[in-house]
Scaffold this motif. Structure first.
Motif, mmCIF file in Angstrom:
data_model
loop_
_atom_site.group_PDB
_atom_site.id
_atom_site.type_symbol
_atom_site.label_atom_id
_atom_site.label_comp_id
_atom_site.label_asym_id
_atom_site.label_seq_id
_atom_site.Cartn_x
_atom_site.Cartn_y
_atom_site.Cartn_z
ATOM 1 N N HIS A 24 31.340 64.932 -15.679
ATOM 2 C CA HIS A 24 32.526 65.576 -16.556
ATOM 3 C C HIS A 24 33.347 66.619 -15.540
ATOM 4 O O HIS A 24 32.810 66.738 -14.356
ATOM 5 C CB HIS A 24 32.149 66.371 -17.632
ATOM 6 C CG HIS A 24 31.079 67.490 -17.359
ATOM 7 N ND1 HIS A 24 31.439 68.822 -17.035
ATOM 8 C CD2 HIS A 24 29.933 67.449 -17.394
ATOM 9 C CE1 HIS A 24 30.516 69.500 -16.696
ATOM 10 N NE2 HIS A 24 29.367 68.938 -16.690
ATOM 11 N N VAL A 25 34.695 66.477 -15.698
ATOM 12 C CA VAL A 25 35.547 67.492 -14.977
ATOM 13 C C VAL A 25 36.806 67.855 -15.579
ATOM 14 O O VAL A 25 37.192 67.139 -16.519
ATOM 15 C CB VAL A 25 35.609 66.611 -13.519
ATOM 16 C CG1 VAL A 25 36.869 65.668 -13.878
ATOM 17 C CG2 VAL A 25 36.229 67.495 -12.474
ATOM 18 N N ALA A 99 45.853 58.008 -21.278
ATOM 19 C CA ALA A 99 45.418 59.065 -22.100
ATOM 20 C C ALA A 99 43.947 58.684 -21.828
ATOM 21 O O ALA A 99 43.362 57.663 -21.906
ATOM 22 C CB ALA A 99 45.701 58.901 -23.521
ATOM 23 N N ILE A 100 43.254 59.873 -21.404
ATOM 24 C CA ILE A 100 41.896 59.572 -21.521
ATOM 25 C C ILE A 100 41.284 60.957 -21.956
ATOM 26 O O ILE A 100 41.814 62.278 -22.010
ATOM 27 C CB ILE A 100 41.345 60.100 -19.839
ATOM 28 C CG1 ILE A 100 41.709 58.762 -18.879
ATOM 29 C CG2 ILE A 100 39.935 59.903 -19.699
ATOM 30 C CD1 ILE A 100 41.708 58.787 -17.354
ATOM 31 N N GLY A 101 40.447 60.660 -22.941
ATOM 32 C CA GLY A 101 39.796 61.910 -23.666
ATOM 33 C C GLY A 101 40.786 62.457 -24.835
ATOM 34 O O GLY A 101 41.936 61.824 -25.125
ATOM 35 N N ALA A 102 40.716 63.437 -25.302
ATOM 36 C CA ALA A 102 41.572 64.172 -26.256
ATOM 37 C C ALA A 102 43.008 64.549 -25.624
ATOM 38 O O ALA A 102 43.784 64.509 -26.377
ATOM 39 C CB ALA A 102 40.691 65.425 -27.119
ATOM 40 N N ILE A 142 50.020 65.108 -16.378
ATOM 41 C CA ILE A 142 51.397 65.315 -17.159
ATOM 42 C C ILE A 142 50.847 66.443 -18.299
ATOM 43 O O ILE A 142 51.380 67.029 -18.895
ATOM 44 C CB ILE A 142 52.290 64.621 -17.558
ATOM 45 C CG1 ILE A 142 51.658 63.267 -18.259
ATOM 46 C CG2 ILE A 142 52.960 63.869 -16.485
ATOM 47 C CD1 ILE A 142 52.488 62.361 -19.170
ATOM 48 N N ALA A 143 49.605 66.289 -18.551
ATOM 49 C CA ALA A 143 48.939 67.079 -19.708
ATOM 50 C C ALA A 143 47.531 67.407 -19.210
ATOM 51 O O ALA A 143 46.701 66.221 -18.822
ATOM 52 C CB ALA A 143 48.941 66.502 -21.042
ATOM 53 N N ASP A 144 46.984 68.540 -19.083
ATOM 54 C CA ASP A 144 45.480 68.929 -18.583
ATOM 55 C C ASP A 144 44.750 68.444 -19.406
ATOM 56 O O ASP A 144 44.634 68.206 -20.834
ATOM 57 C CB ASP A 144 45.457 70.455 -18.366
ATOM 58 C CG ASP A 144 46.334 71.015 -17.211
ATOM 59 O OD1 ASP A 144 47.160 70.171 -16.701
ATOM 60 O OD2 ASP A 144 46.459 72.455 -17.206
ATOM 61 N N GLY A 145 43.340 68.152 -18.975
ATOM 62 C CA GLY A 145 42.227 67.862 -19.996
ATOM 63 C C GLY A 145 40.980 68.023 -19.378
ATOM 64 O O GLY A 145 40.747 68.014 -18.090
ATOM 65 N N GLU A 146 40.062 68.080 -20.023
ATOM 66 C CA GLU A 146 38.448 68.009 -19.478
ATOM 67 C C GLU A 146 38.004 66.420 -20.116
ATOM 68 O O GLU A 146 38.257 66.145 -21.017
ATOM 69 C CB GLU A 146 37.594 68.950 -20.228
ATOM 70 C CG GLU A 146 38.079 70.319 -20.182
ATOM 71 C CD GLU A 146 37.492 71.110 -18.987
ATOM 72 O OE1 GLU A 146 36.321 70.485 -18.540
ATOM 73 O OE2 GLU A 146 37.609 72.028 -18.676
ATOM 74 N N ILE A 147 37.499 65.849 -18.876
ATOM 75 C CA ILE A 147 36.956 64.346 -19.284
ATOM 76 C C ILE A 147 35.746 64.364 -19.066
ATOM 77 O O ILE A 147 34.911 65.206 -18.180
ATOM 78 C CB ILE A 147 37.786 63.576 -18.672
ATOM 79 C CG1 ILE A 147 37.836 63.845 -17.010
ATOM 80 C CG2 ILE A 147 39.271 63.397 -19.065
ATOM 81 C CD1 ILE A 147 38.545 62.786 -16.184
#
Length: 157
Positions: A24-25, A99-102, A142-147
């Motif tokens: 995860h990262v 899109a990846i994850g939420a 373009i939008a941060d996320g935890e994956i």
């Protein structure tokens, strides 16, 4: 809507540095894949190459052409890509959004052309990664996320 899964995460902290694989990262517009040297945005520059993605299917097809399918000495991260996708065809159009994850959103900027370094990984690898964007895609966050491994991947635009 077609979906796939995140099958691999990797980073390297400097050019030609060792690859680290992760479960995860965090991925951000300011830094790309946390801890990867390519993600940081330089002042006044528009990022083009923050994150690199490659399809497991494209990697496997390239290895099959080299008669090295299933070769344990050639794991996907030898391509030096950040993310390995599975079960979904990545867009070959700049401006498309993955899109990846939420939360994570990555805009495709260009093809990830295989470089001559691929020849040091395996003779002929550059040539078999060249057709049909097999070497993967590059993008900007373009939008941060935890994956995390196993997260759903969708093409949203």
């Amino acid at each position: 809507m077609a979906t796939g899964r995140l099958a691999g995460i990797a980073r390297h902290d400097r050019p030609r540095g060792p690859i680290e694989t992760l479960d995860h990262v965090a991925v951000t517009a300011a830094a790309g894949v946390q801890g990867d040297f390519r993600g940081a945005v330089r002042p006044g520059k528009l990022p083009r190459r923050q994150v690199s993605l490659i399809e497991a299917e494209s990697w496997n097809a390239a290895l099959a052409e080299l008669d090295r399918a299933g070769d344990a000495d050639l794991p996907w991260w030898k391509r030096r890509a950040n993310l390995l996708t599975q079960g979904i065809r990545l867009p070959r159009t700049p401006g498309a959004v993955i899109a990846i994850g939420a939360d994570l959103r990555i805009e495709v900027t260009t093809e990830c052309d295989p470089c001559s370094r691929m020849e040091t990984v395996a003779p002929g690898l550059k040539a078999v990664l060249t057709p049909d964007w097999r070497g993967g895609v590059l993008g900007r966050v373009i939008a941060d996320g935890e994956i995390a491994l196993g997260d759903e991947i969708r093409i949203v635009e």
